[in-house]
Design a protein around this motif. Structure first.
Motif, PDB file in Angstrom:
ATOM      1  N   SER A 166      45.977  50.866  43.848  1.00 31.35           N
ATOM      2  CA  SER A 166      46.663  49.660  44.309  1.00 31.35           C
ATOM      3  C   SER A 166      46.622  49.582  45.824  1.00 31.35           C
ATOM      4  CB  SER A 166      48.108  49.646  43.802  1.00 31.35           C
ATOM      5  OG  SER A 166      48.818  50.768  44.283  1.00 31.35           O
ATOM      6  N   ASP A 167      47.128  48.464  46.335  1.00 26.61           N
ATOM      7  CA  ASP A 167      47.118  48.195  47.787  1.00 26.61           C
ATOM      8  C   ASP A 167      45.691  48.311  48.317  1.00 26.61           C
ATOM      9  OD1 ASP A 167      49.846  47.782  47.705  1.00 26.61           O
ATOM     10  OD2 ASP A 167      50.288  49.894  48.044  1.00 26.61           O
ATOM     11  N   ALA A 168      45.494  49.134  49.357  1.00 31.46           N
ATOM     12  CA  ALA A 168      44.152  49.294  49.922  1.00 31.46           C
ATOM     13  C   ALA A 168      43.577  50.668  49.611  1.00 31.46           C
ATOM     14  CB  ALA A 168      44.196  49.065  51.433  1.00 31.46           C
ATOM     15  N   GLY A 194      36.734  51.285  44.596  1.00 28.84           N
ATOM     16  CA  GLY A 194      36.406  52.571  43.990  1.00 28.84           C
ATOM     17  C   GLY A 194      35.029  52.573  43.377  1.00 28.84           C
ATOM     18  N   THR A 195      34.427  53.747  43.320  1.00 27.90           N
ATOM     19  CA  THR A 195      33.164  53.931  42.617  1.00 27.90           C
ATOM     20  C   THR A 195      33.400  54.873  41.451  1.00 27.90           C
ATOM     21  OG1 THR A 195      32.535  55.767  44.065  1.00 27.90           O
ATOM     22  CG2 THR A 195      31.786  53.558  44.693  1.00 27.90           C
ATOM     23  N   PHE A 196      32.797  54.523  40.321  1.00 28.87           N
ATOM     24  CA  PHE A 196      32.937  55.307  39.108  1.00 28.87           C
ATOM     25  C   PHE A 196      31.535  55.622  38.584  1.00 28.87           C
ATOM     26  CE2 PHE A 196      36.639  52.770  39.736  1.00 28.87           C
ATOM     27  CZ  PHE A 196      37.714  53.512  39.272  1.00 28.87           C
ATOM     28  N   ASP A 197      31.168  56.887  38.557  1.00 25.57           N
ATOM     29  CA  ASP A 197      29.838  57.290  38.127  1.00 25.57           C
ATOM     30  C   ASP A 197      29.930  58.142  36.863  1.00 25.57           C
ATOM     31  OD1 ASP A 197      27.888  56.360  40.259  1.00 25.57           O
ATOM     32  OD2 ASP A 197      29.382  57.378  41.496  1.00 25.57           O
ATOM     33  N   ALA A 213      41.912  40.241  41.246  1.00 26.57           N
ATOM     34  CA  ALA A 213      40.792  39.527  41.848  1.00 26.57           C
ATOM     35  C   ALA A 213      40.216  40.138  43.116  1.00 26.57           C
ATOM     36  CB  ALA A 213      41.184  38.081  42.116  1.00 26.57           C
ATOM     37  N   LEU A 214      41.024  40.738  43.987  1.00 25.32           N
ATOM     38  CA  LEU A 214      40.501  41.204  45.260  1.00 25.32           C
ATOM     39  C   LEU A 214      40.100  42.675  45.255  1.00 25.32           C
ATOM     40  CD1 LEU A 214      42.817  39.341  47.794  1.00 25.32           C
ATOM     41  CD2 LEU A 214      40.578  38.686  46.906  1.00 25.32           C
ATOM     42  N   ALA A 215      40.333  43.362  44.166  1.00 25.73           N
ATOM     43  CA  ALA A 215      39.904  44.760  44.077  1.00 25.73           C
ATOM     44  C   ALA A 215      38.396  44.818  43.909  1.00 25.73           C
ATOM     45  CB  ALA A 215      40.599  45.452  42.915  1.00 25.73           C
ATOM     46  N   ARG A 216      37.785  45.987  44.286  1.00 27.39           N
ATOM     47  CA  ARG A 216      36.329  46.070  44.345  1.00 27.39           C
ATOM     48  C   ARG A 216      35.817  47.355  43.700  1.00 27.39           C
ATOM     49  NH1 ARG A 216      38.360  44.774  49.186  1.00 27.39           N
ATOM     50  NH2 ARG A 216      37.920  46.817  50.061  1.00 27.39           N
ATOM     51  N   VAL A 262      33.211  42.824  41.317  1.00 27.76           N
ATOM     52  CA  VAL A 262      33.384  43.892  40.346  1.00 27.76           C
ATOM     53  C   VAL A 262      31.994  44.147  39.776  1.00 27.76           C
ATOM     54  CG1 VAL A 262      34.491  44.572  38.187  1.00 27.76           C
ATOM     55  CG2 VAL A 262      35.703  43.083  39.809  1.00 27.76           C
ATOM     56  N   ARG A 263      31.471  45.339  39.999  1.00 19.60           N
ATOM     57  CA  ARG A 263      30.073  45.594  39.623  1.00 19.60           C
ATOM     58  C   ARG A 263      29.990  46.689  38.570  1.00 19.60           C
ATOM     59  NH1 ARG A 263      27.142  47.129  44.862  1.00 19.60           N
ATOM     60  NH2 ARG A 263      29.208  47.795  45.524  1.00 19.60           N
TER      61      ARG A 263
END
Length: 900
Positions: A166-168, A194-197, A213-216, A262-263
């Motif tokens: 959450s937050d930044a 965040g990256t998830f592999d 919406a603004l999370a990446r 969101v990728r």
């Protein structure tokens, strides 16, 4: 006195020879870099780590348990401590078991039980090969500006979510499994990233991945499955306005920052309770090389202002629709596959935008591609096959452009259009029931399309529908090649119709097509079947090898065949007794029974005329009826009756005579003089420009220089799109509606706003210039507007000046003209105006200040309306008004001009 801090190795044991009885005591005694070995046992304490020490379970994982006494079992406030092979358990509190408020700790092969791991503020924690389980809320929560690395971990059995950012906050998560949690597997809120592999999220009570919406997040090689809700759900945060989120997304996209998305790359989403991927609000998602299957609902849904890009992704084996877009969402798909769906393959409605490129849609239980509402859809190089219903269905106010797309093996229609507008270019439609069916008020365009082996009709154009068919082929239809239903008005050029099991071209009652350079060969029945009452024009067509007579003309049918060739068939013509077809310069070759009339070059002959009588009275009467020149005096008289506009009326009458002469020179085989029929109408609002444009079209139709002469009105909003790539199709669609008539562009100068060189209006003008060249004999374009602004329009594009060589100036109406307009309005509505009332009206119009709000004819009509209202108020109180009282307008009814 405090004991000196110790470096090196310290030992902790709850009994026996250990130097320290608690880990806390050892940490307090340790110096920077010390290693604390802890003997097996249960240590009931709340450990605070604030220096660089390593706490290690000496006998390995599971042998040392730290059980919280109060608050967290382990707290880190600073430094870079390491906790290895230790089990951390909650006490009676429901707060975090591990709290990282600062520093950069590492948890290695640890087990956390009974509560969450919380990383806050600006801390940065690493969890390596850890297990977090039985939390009363989220297993791991990272918030503030904190960061976390979660590697080779398992998060399970939590009563809330698995991992929350959450937050930044930001996180790097690798080879981690999140399973058997009551909430979502991963939740990302605020502006977290965040990256998830190579991670797995499975058996969760809600969505596997929930993103506001603004999370990446970026997921690579992950597996999301067995979620009771969606595999991925993306939308606005609770309580946040979509406008704020949308602004954030739009600004980032405009600046080219891919991190707003969101990728998911090379991920699998399967066995979900609901949709595989649901994007709403201002969500922005990209799927690349992913696999979505066995979902509980649709495969992917984009809703609200959401945007979804799908690249190289498979959506298969879903019980609902494969891909759906609703409301104002955007859906862009490249190189994907949608297969084995329980409903539509792709469904788009409302005001959404969809683009499918190099996609394959197959084996759908409903229509493969279903578009409605006001959706805007583009298909490029797609393949659609094995649909249980239609391949493509477009309805409502939707707009579809399809290029290089292939349709095959569908149970119903290849492309079915109801009320919507479509453009099909270089499409191949094969093995359907009906190839293409068009039923719409628009004028769809089929360009270089092929319809191959439909079980029934190749192209069916419904009652009252106009279509443009340019090039292409209809091959081996099970019945008619092209069927034109009653009152349809189609434009067909350069089409080949081969081996129809029925007739090649069927023109039904009241249909009026314009058919040019069409080849019809091998029809089992007639090549051309003109049913009772059919009309239309066929030019330069070739008809051969038909099973029935090449041309059939029904009762009172009156088609015109010009320069057509019938060859290599048994019989050229069959007709009803009262057929009224006409022929110009038609020929036959190698026909066993030839009854088609022949004529000298340039002549026209009705079917009922014997051979050799082309120049007789009957033929001349037929020619006159066909070209409609007998309507010219009536139309010119109607022009002359218009109030005012003396110079305009002279110009239009002069042009009518010039074009009449041009037509006669053409009929005599002489070269026509250079002539541009396109016009500029320069004048203020309300000066009769639209009325004259409508009459001009009718004049050209009467002369045979336009097919119908109808008027299509347009302005900037009808021609200019809202985004890149939208303007040219929109302009083309309006232009197609005007084929055979007049395109009247009001306030045309608005296409080039002053000082805006990059406006989409310039694209509309460039498109118009090309279309005017491609269809220079088929459409007249009239651009209208204020005189000074029209000069700016002409100067905006070199092609306009060469096409608009004549300007008609519409002067403002004089007060006397306005009085005549009111008198005309009164006559139409059965009122009378005496001389005294006319004089009062003249005074009224003299007194009006002619500012930019002055409306010319509109001002006169408004004055008449006000007079009738005042008259009604005056007469309403009369007990028994007579005819004169009911019809006569008095000077008292004339409105009073406001004094400023």
């Amino acid at each position: 006195m405090t004991a000196p801090a110790k470096r090196g190795v310290l030992r902790v044991a709850d009994r026996g020879w250990g130097t320290y009885r608690t880990i806390t005591a050892a940490v307090r005694a340790a110096g920077e870099g010390a290693v604390i070995h802890v003997q097996p046992g249960v240590y009931r304490e709340s450990l605070i780590l604030d220096i660089d020490v390593s706490v290690v379970a000496e006998k390995g994982p599971g042998t040392v348990r730290i059980v919280a006494v109060q608050g967290p079992a382990v707290s880190v406030s600073r430094g870079a401590p390491v906790l290895r092979d230790v089990t951390v358990e909650s006490g009676s509190d429901r707060g975090p078991v591990v709290l990282v408020a600062g520093g950069t700790p590492v948890f290695d092969h640890c087990q956390v039980s009974g509560g969450r791991v919380e990383v806050i503020h600006d801390a940065a924690a690493e969890l390596r090969a850890c297990t977090v389980e039985d939390a009363s809320d989220s297993g791991v929560h990272v918030t503030g500006t904190a960061a976390a690395v979660v590697e080779d971990c398992v998060i399970r059995e939590s009563a809330g979510h698995g991992l929350t950012l959450s937050d930044a906050a930001r996180a790097e998560v690798r080879r981690t499994t999140i399973e058997r949690v009551a909430g979502c597997g991963v939740v990302m809120a605020g502006e977290s990233s965040g990256t998830f592999d190579d991670c797995t999220v499975r058996h969760v009570g809600e969505a596997a991945l929930l993103v506001h919406a603004l999370a990446r997040p970026l997921l690579r090689g992950c597996r999301l499955h067995d979620a009771k809700a969606e595999g991925v759900r993306v939308g606005d945060a609770p309580g946040s306005g979509p406008a704020t989120s949308a602004t954030g997304r739009d600004d980032a996209v405009a600046s080219g920052h891919d991190e707003v998305r969101v990728r998911l790359e090379k991920c699998e989403v399967f066995r979900t309770g609901r949709e595989g991927v649901l994007v709403s609000g201002a969500g922005d998602v990209r799927l690349r090389d992913c696999h979505v299957r066995e979902t509980g609902g649709a495969g992917v849904i984009a809703a609200g202002a959401g945007r979804v890009e799908i690249d190289g992704t498979r959506v298969v084996d879903v019980p609902g629709t494969g891909l759906a877009a609703v409301e104002n969402a955007e859906l862009h798909v490249r190189g994907g596959t949608v297969a084995r769906t329980g409903a539509n393959g792709v469904h788009a409605t409302d005001g959404c935008t969809v683009r499918l490129t190099e996609c394959e849609i197959s084996t759908t239980a409903y229509t493969a591609l279903h578009f409605g509402g006001s959706a805007r859809v583009e298909l490029v190089s797609c393949t659609v096959r094995d649909s249980a219903q239609h391949a493509v269905r477009v309805e409502g106010s939707a707009e579809l452009t399809a290029e290089d797309t292939r349709v095959e093996r569908v149970q119903m229609t290849g492309v079915d259009v109801k009320d919507a507008d479509v453009v099909l270019r270089r499409c191949v439609i094969g093995e359907t029931e009906t190839g293409i069916r068009l039923d719409t008020r628009h004028r769809p365009l089929l360009e270089d399309c092929e319809v191959v082996r439909p079980a029934r009709t190749g192209i069916e154009i419904a009652a009252g529908t106009g279509a443009v068919v340019l090039g292409g082929r209809v091959d081996a239809p099970g019945s008619a090649g092209v069927f034109l239903d009653e009152r349809s008005e189609s434009w067909i050029e350069d089409l080949t119709i081969a081996d129809a099991k029925g007739s090649g071209l069927v023109i039904w009652s009241g249909a009026r097509p314009r058919v040019r350079s069409v080849t019809i060969a091998g029809a089992a029945k007639n090549g051309v079947y003109a049913g009772d009452g059919a009309e239309g024009l066929l030019e330069d067509c070739s008809i051969s090898a038909t099973g029935y007579p090449a041309v059939y003309v029904g009762a009172k049918a009156a088609p015109v065949l010009r320069r057509c060739l019938v060859h290599d068939t048994d019989e050229d013509l069959s007709q009803a007794e009262d057929a009224a077809a006409s022929f110009e310069e038609c020929r036959t070759s190698n026909v066993k029974v030839a009854t088609m009339p022949t004529a000298a070059e340039g002549e026209m002959m009705p079917v009922g005329a014997p051979r050799g009588t082309a120049g007789g009275p009957a033929a001349k009467r037929a020619r006159k009826e066909r070209v409609g020149e007998d309507q010219l005096p009536e139309l010119l008289a109607e022009l002359e009756r218009l109030v005012g506009l003396e110079s305009v009326k002279r110009e239009v009458a002069s042009m009518a005579k010039l074009m009449q002469m041009v037509k006669r020179r053409q009929e005599a085989g002489l070269q026509p003089p250079p002539l541009s029929r396109h016009l500029i109408f320069a004048g203020n609002p309300g000066t009769g420009k639209t009325t004259v444009a409508r009459l001009y079209g009718r004049l050209l139709a009467a002369l045979g220089l336009l097919a119908s002469g109808h008027l299509v009105e347009a302005d900037r909003s009808a021609l200019v799109g809202e985004y890149v790539g939208h303007t040219a199709p929109k302009t083309t669609a309006v232009f197609r509606q005007a084929l055979g008539g007049v395109l009247f562009i009001d306030e045309a100068y608005a296409l080039v706003p002053a000082g805006q060189s990059s406006d989409f209006g310039h694209e509309a003008i460039s498109t118009l210039v090309k279309l005017m060249e491609d269809h220079r004999d088929d459409v007249v374009v009239i651009a209208a507007g204020y005189p000074e602004d029209m000069e700016r329009l002409i100067d905006s594009n070199p092609g306009l000046a060469s096409r608009f060589t004549r300007t008609l100036r519409f002067d403002d109406y004089t007060p006397a003209d306005l009085v005549r307009i009111v008198e005309h309005q009164a006559s139409r509505h059965e009122y009378r105006i005496g001389e005294d009332t006319a004089a009062a009206l003249l005074t009224h119009f003299d007194a009006i200040d002619r500012t930019e709000r002055f409306g010319n004819g509109r001002t006169a009509r408004q004055a008449f309306q006000q007079m009738t209202e005042q008259h009604a108020l005056r007469v309403a109180d009369l007990a028994d008004p007579g005819d004169e009282a009911l019809t006569v307008l008095l000077p008292a009814d004339v409105p009073v001009v406001a004094v400023r």
